[in-house]
Design an enzyme around this catalytic site. Structure first.
Site, mmCIF file in Angstrom:
data_model
loop_
_atom_site.group_PDB
_atom_site.id
_atom_site.type_symbol
_atom_site.label_atom_id
_atom_site.label_comp_id
_atom_site.label_asym_id
_atom_site.label_seq_id
_atom_site.Cartn_x
_atom_site.Cartn_y
_atom_site.Cartn_z
ATOM 1 N N ILE A 134 72.612 64.906 -4.715
ATOM 2 C CA ILE A 134 73.652 66.030 -5.135
ATOM 3 C C ILE A 134 74.115 65.794 -6.138
ATOM 4 O O ILE A 134 74.219 64.497 -5.896
ATOM 5 C CB ILE A 134 74.148 66.555 -3.851
ATOM 6 C CG1 ILE A 134 75.149 67.682 -4.449
ATOM 7 C CG2 ILE A 134 75.760 64.605 -3.382
ATOM 8 C CD1 ILE A 134 75.752 67.966 -3.174
ATOM 9 N N SER A 135 73.969 66.454 -7.159
ATOM 10 C CA SER A 135 74.618 66.414 -8.232
ATOM 11 C C SER A 135 75.894 65.794 -8.621
ATOM 12 O O SER A 135 77.145 66.816 -7.310
ATOM 13 C CB SER A 135 73.936 67.067 -9.757
ATOM 14 O OG SER A 135 72.425 66.854 -9.488
#
Length: 214
Positions: free
Chosen positions: A61-62
């Site tokens: 997940i960024s």
């Protein structure tokens, strides 16, 4: 988790606003979507810190800033149709849906697609999650006003451009010859496409095909 809304507000105030994220709709969404529910439970306490986190099968997940920055670069307005390439955890989809956008999201790994589909549904986000090859886009719902790619791509796929509406915008972390990636915004206009480059970044690579574990 303690009061996650305090953590989310702190994330916005300390990570996003100081880095010049100014779109109020983006800031509201980042403060309102429970990011900790989109990461594995063992990472929930770290969900609002300034870093990417693993979500399984070498995917991440960024970090919050990159999610906010790419969303802001879309310049999307409520009601627009958006195609996301790379569902991952579903967090980016949730941000877009919270902003009132119609979202279609394509994920190549089946268990990530299924997990994101259930999570988004449970949280009340109306997102169409498709298990498929993101390089192909999703022609069934085209054209899209906006397209966002959440993995590093060697090129802008012709099918993405084909499925993008006239006057549409596409945001992608594109590989560059100097190494790494930069955020590219491509605008589709009557006379062709125009490109504008933004932040350097680091994403997992966009891979073709599909993966099935079920």
């Amino acid at each position: 988790m303690n009061d996650w809304r305090l953590d989310a507000s702190k994330m916005v105030e300390e990570q996003l606003i100081p880095r010049n994220v100014r779109d109020m709709a983006v800031l509201r969404a980042m403060a309102s979507v429970p990011r900790h529910l989109f990461v594995p439970r063992r990472y929930a306490e770290d969900a609002y810190i300034d870093r990417p986190l693993p979500i399984g099968d070498r995917q991440t997940i960024s970090q919050p800033y990159i999610v906010a920055r790419m969303t802001e670069l879309l310049e999307a307005r409520s009601g627009m149709k958006v195609l996301e390439i790379g569902t991952g955890s579903g967090y980016q989809s949730a941000i877009l849906s919270f902003m009132g956008l119609q979202v279609w999201s394509v994920e190549r790994i089946d268990f990530l697609a299924e997990r994101a589909r259930k999570r988004l549904s449970d949280l009340g986000f109306a997102v169409h999650v498709i298990h498929g090859d993101g390089r192909m886009g999703f022609a069934d719902a085209a054209p899209y006003d906006r397209i966002i790619v959440t993995a590093a791509s060697e090129r802008v796929e012709p099918l993405w451009e084909e499925q993008l509406a006239l006057e549409g915008r596409l945001v992608v972390p594109k590989d560059v010859t100097t190494g790494g990636q930069r955020l590219l915004v491509r605008r589709k206009e009557d006379r062709g496409c125009t490109d504008t480059w933004y932040d350097y970044c680091r994403f997992v690579p966009l891979l073709g095909g599909t993966v099935e574990f079920f």
